[in-house]
Write a protein that holds these residues in place. Structure first.
Motif, mmCIF file in Angstrom:
data_model
loop_
_atom_site.group_PDB
_atom_site.id
_atom_site.type_symbol
_atom_site.label_atom_id
_atom_site.label_comp_id
_atom_site.label_asym_id
_atom_site.label_seq_id
_atom_site.Cartn_x
_atom_site.Cartn_y
_atom_site.Cartn_z
ATOM 1 N N CYS A 23 50.493 42.406 39.529
ATOM 2 C CA CYS A 23 50.856 42.488 38.110
ATOM 3 C C CYS A 23 50.202 41.388 37.288
ATOM 4 O O CYS A 23 50.218 41.457 36.041
ATOM 5 N N ALA A 24 49.628 40.380 37.941
ATOM 6 C CA ALA A 24 48.915 39.326 37.217
ATOM 7 C C ALA A 24 47.961 38.618 38.168
ATOM 8 O O ALA A 24 48.264 38.463 39.366
ATOM 9 N N ALA A 25 46.814 38.229 37.650
ATOM 10 C CA ALA A 25 45.833 37.494 38.457
ATOM 11 C C ALA A 25 45.019 36.593 37.531
ATOM 12 O O ALA A 25 44.527 37.038 36.492
ATOM 13 N N ARG A 26 44.900 35.329 37.912
ATOM 14 C CA ARG A 26 44.112 34.370 37.144
ATOM 15 C C ARG A 26 43.303 33.514 38.113
ATOM 16 O O ARG A 26 43.662 33.362 39.279
ATOM 17 N N ALA A 27 42.241 32.921 37.587
ATOM 18 C CA ALA A 27 41.438 32.000 38.390
ATOM 19 C C ALA A 27 40.942 30.872 37.502
ATOM 20 O O ALA A 27 40.652 31.068 36.320
ATOM 21 N N ALA A 28 40.870 29.671 38.088
ATOM 22 C CA ALA A 28 40.320 28.501 37.405
ATOM 23 C C ALA A 28 39.084 28.045 38.169
ATOM 24 O O ALA A 28 39.021 28.177 39.401
ATOM 25 N N TYR A 29 38.109 27.490 37.447
ATOM 26 C CA TYR A 29 36.786 27.227 38.029
ATOM 27 C C TYR A 29 36.405 25.754 37.971
ATOM 28 O O TYR A 29 36.668 25.062 36.984
ATOM 29 N N LEU A 30 35.770 25.301 39.046
ATOM 30 C CA LEU A 30 35.202 23.957 39.124
ATOM 31 C C LEU A 30 33.691 24.048 38.955
ATOM 32 O O LEU A 30 33.060 24.988 39.430
ATOM 33 N N SER A 31 33.125 23.072 38.292
ATOM 34 C CA SER A 31 31.668 22.869 38.256
ATOM 35 C C SER A 31 30.880 23.977 37.554
ATOM 36 O O SER A 31 29.687 24.123 37.820
ATOM 37 N N VAL A 32 31.531 24.731 36.702
ATOM 38 C CA VAL A 32 30.792 25.790 36.007
ATOM 39 C C VAL A 32 30.898 25.690 34.488
ATOM 40 O O VAL A 32 30.257 26.454 33.769
ATOM 41 N N ALA A 33 31.698 24.751 33.982
ATOM 42 C CA ALA A 33 31.899 24.635 32.540
ATOM 43 C C ALA A 33 32.224 23.180 32.211
ATOM 44 O O ALA A 33 32.576 22.404 33.105
ATOM 45 N N PRO A 34 32.132 22.794 30.950
ATOM 46 C CA PRO A 34 32.404 21.403 30.575
ATOM 47 C C PRO A 34 33.851 20.962 30.809
ATOM 48 O O PRO A 34 34.125 19.783 30.953
ATOM 49 N N VAL A 35 34.765 21.926 30.812
ATOM 50 C CA VAL A 35 36.181 21.655 31.064
ATOM 51 C C VAL A 35 36.678 22.706 32.056
ATOM 52 O O VAL A 35 36.013 23.733 32.274
ATOM 53 N N PRO A 36 37.832 22.468 32.696
ATOM 54 C CA PRO A 36 38.373 23.497 33.595
ATOM 55 C C PRO A 36 38.538 24.821 32.851
ATOM 56 O O PRO A 36 39.167 24.876 31.796
ATOM 57 N N LEU A 37 37.964 25.862 33.401
ATOM 58 C CA LEU A 37 37.962 27.175 32.754
ATOM 59 C C LEU A 37 38.901 28.111 33.507
ATOM 60 O O LEU A 37 38.813 28.243 34.729
ATOM 61 N N VAL A 38 39.809 28.769 32.777
ATOM 62 C CA VAL A 38 40.751 29.714 33.374
ATOM 63 C C VAL A 38 40.474 31.106 32.819
ATOM 64 O O VAL A 38 40.381 31.292 31.602
ATOM 65 N N LEU A 39 40.322 32.086 33.728
ATOM 66 C CA LEU A 39 40.079 33.471 33.321
ATOM 67 C C LEU A 39 41.216 34.367 33.802
ATOM 68 O O LEU A 39 41.706 34.224 34.925
ATOM 69 N N ASP A 40 41.608 35.311 32.942
ATOM 70 C CA ASP A 40 42.579 36.329 33.319
ATOM 71 C C ASP A 40 41.818 37.487 33.950
ATOM 72 O O ASP A 40 40.969 38.115 33.308
ATOM 73 N N LEU A 41 42.118 37.766 35.214
ATOM 74 C CA LEU A 41 41.404 38.803 35.962
ATOM 75 C C LEU A 41 42.344 39.927 36.396
ATOM 76 O O LEU A 41 42.097 40.609 37.388
ATOM 77 N N THR A 42 43.393 40.131 35.627
ATOM 78 C CA THR A 42 44.395 41.134 35.987
ATOM 79 C C THR A 42 43.852 42.548 35.904
ATOM 80 O O THR A 42 44.175 43.405 36.750
ATOM 81 N N GLU A 43 43.031 42.830 34.916
ATOM 82 C CA GLU A 43 42.644 44.203 34.590
ATOM 83 C C GLU A 43 42.147 45.023 35.782
ATOM 84 O O GLU A 43 42.652 46.140 36.017
ATOM 85 N N ALA A 85 36.328 42.588 44.595
ATOM 86 C CA ALA A 85 34.909 42.456 44.278
ATOM 87 C C ALA A 85 34.656 42.745 42.794
ATOM 88 O O ALA A 85 33.819 42.101 42.161
ATOM 89 N N ALA A 86 35.398 43.693 42.236
ATOM 90 C CA ALA A 86 35.248 43.998 40.809
ATOM 91 C C ALA A 86 35.687 42.815 39.956
ATOM 92 O O ALA A 86 35.081 42.523 38.923
ATOM 93 N N ALA A 87 36.749 42.143 40.386
ATOM 94 C CA ALA A 87 37.189 40.944 39.671
ATOM 95 C C ALA A 87 36.114 39.863 39.735
ATOM 96 O O ALA A 87 35.880 39.145 38.762
ATOM 97 N N GLY A 88 35.443 39.765 40.894
ATOM 98 C CA GLY A 88 34.349 38.811 41.014
ATOM 99 C C GLY A 88 33.207 39.142 40.069
ATOM 100 O O GLY A 88 32.643 38.246 39.421
ATOM 101 N N ARG A 89 32.873 40.418 39.966
ATOM 102 C CA ARG A 89 31.792 40.823 39.051
ATOM 103 C C ARG A 89 32.187 40.559 37.597
ATOM 104 O O ARG A 89 31.346 40.170 36.777
ATOM 105 N N MET A 90 33.451 40.780 37.277
ATOM 106 C CA MET A 90 33.920 40.494 35.922
ATOM 107 C C MET A 90 33.745 39.010 35.606
ATOM 108 O O MET A 90 33.312 38.633 34.500
ATOM 109 N N THR A 91 34.046 38.173 36.583
ATOM 110 C CA THR A 91 33.879 36.735 36.401
ATOM 111 C C THR A 91 32.433 36.389 36.096
ATOM 112 O O THR A 91 32.136 35.618 35.177
ATOM 113 N N ARG A 92 31.513 36.939 36.847
ATOM 114 C CA ARG A 92 30.096 36.605 36.679
ATOM 115 C C ARG A 92 29.625 36.916 35.256
ATOM 116 O O ARG A 92 28.789 36.198 34.699
#
Length: 303
Positions: free
Chosen positions: A211-231, A244-251
């Motif tokens: 019902c919900a999925a989020r991810a935060a990223y290291l070393s890819v942006a000037p500040v910690p970046l959080v993406l909503d990947l629920t869709e 894998a689709a969530a991974g492609r959405m991230t890219r």
């Protein structure tokens, strides 16, 4: 290599430390674990006129867990937070991230709150705080203020901490019921900063569907970046969810920069792969904790 000259202060109380920071202003620097500050001094990348050593303020050396989450004091070492069983049970992401921080000798001295104050977008604890929607407390001679994580990190190695303020604690909220978390990262050598890292949180409903999925990223942006990947995952059980689709959405939503460690394209590829991996592991953890709530303690426990 030797640091530039400075005046050393060792206050034994928080009011004394805050008074010193108010007096020294922008010429003062706080020393806690020193695992980031001392190398900067030795390489002459920082030259404060005053060092305010807070290691004698024992009230800041604490890890407190309650119904809302885990509050970490400014002098709690990484290793202490990592080994705290109550913290592991309440917020497994803390242990999952801390075991990836550098090496044990660094974790034995470095402080979790100090890492946040350093505001390095490649650090695990900045991503953990961002993913969980946490906050920090800054104190000065004018009083205390609570800063939400969304307002705290403003740039690489830059926070909204004001001159004369001391970061006294950080609050890592408990994830929602039915949640699981995971950390995945890749570094050139064990213990190095990650070329790319992902902290993931997946929440399942009562039918064990995402019902919900989020991810935060290291070393890819000037500040910690959080993406909503629920869709791409919503409504699916973890066994059939298309991670894998969530991974492609991230890219498609990241714009990493190139440096001496990795090209932008390689970082984008890592983000895609590590996102799918971390989300899958987080979803599996969510199943385990949903079926056995006691499992949450084992998810974050040191190995």
């Amino acid at each position: 290599m030797k640091p530039p000259p400075f005046s050393y202060h060792a206050p034994a109380s928080l009011p004394h430390a805050l008074s010193l920071l108010a007096e020294t202003g922008s010429d003062g620097k706080v020393l806690a674990g020193g695992q980031s500050l001392i190398p900067l001094l030795n390489m002459r990348l920082a030259a404060p006129a005053h060092l305010v050593d807070i290691n004698g303020i024992t009230e800041l050396d604490r890890v407190d867990t309650d119904a809302t989450g885990v509050r970490v004091g400014a002098l709690a070492r990484h290793s202490r937070v990592e080994a705290d069983p109550a913290a592991a049970a309440a917020v497994p992401l803390l242990g999952q991230g801390l075991r990836l921080v550098a090496h044990p000798v660094i974790r034995n001295r470095g402080t979790t709150v100090g890492s946040l104050a350093h505001a390095d977008p490649s650090a695990e604890m900045t991503a953990a705080l961002a993913l969980l929607g946490g906050s920090v407390v800054a104190a000065s001679t004018d009083g205390e203020r609570t800063i939400d994580v969304a307002d705290f990190f403003v740039g690489p190695m830059e926070s909204s901490l004001r001159t004369g303020e001391l970061l006294v604690s950080a609050h890592f909220p408990r994830p929602p019921a039915g949640s699981g978390t995971a950390f995945a990262e890749l570094a050139r050598r064990h213990g190095d900063y990650a070329m790319c890292g992902v902290a993931a949180l997946v929440t399942l409903d009562q039918d064990l569907r995402v019902c919900a999925a989020r991810a935060a990223y290291l070393s890819v942006a000037p500040v910690p970046l959080v993406l909503d990947l629920t869709e791409p995952l919503a409504g699916r059980p973890p066994g059939t969810a298309d991670f894998a689709a969530a991974g492609r959405m991230t890219r498609g939503r990241l714009e990493p920069e190139e440096d001496i460690h990795a090209t932008a394209e390689y970082r984008a590829h890592l983000a895609e792969v590590l996102t799918a991996r971390a989300l899958r592991e987080a979803a599996q953890a969510a199943i385990r904790t949903s079926l056995d709530p006691a499992e949450s303690a084992r998810e974050g426990a040191p190995t």
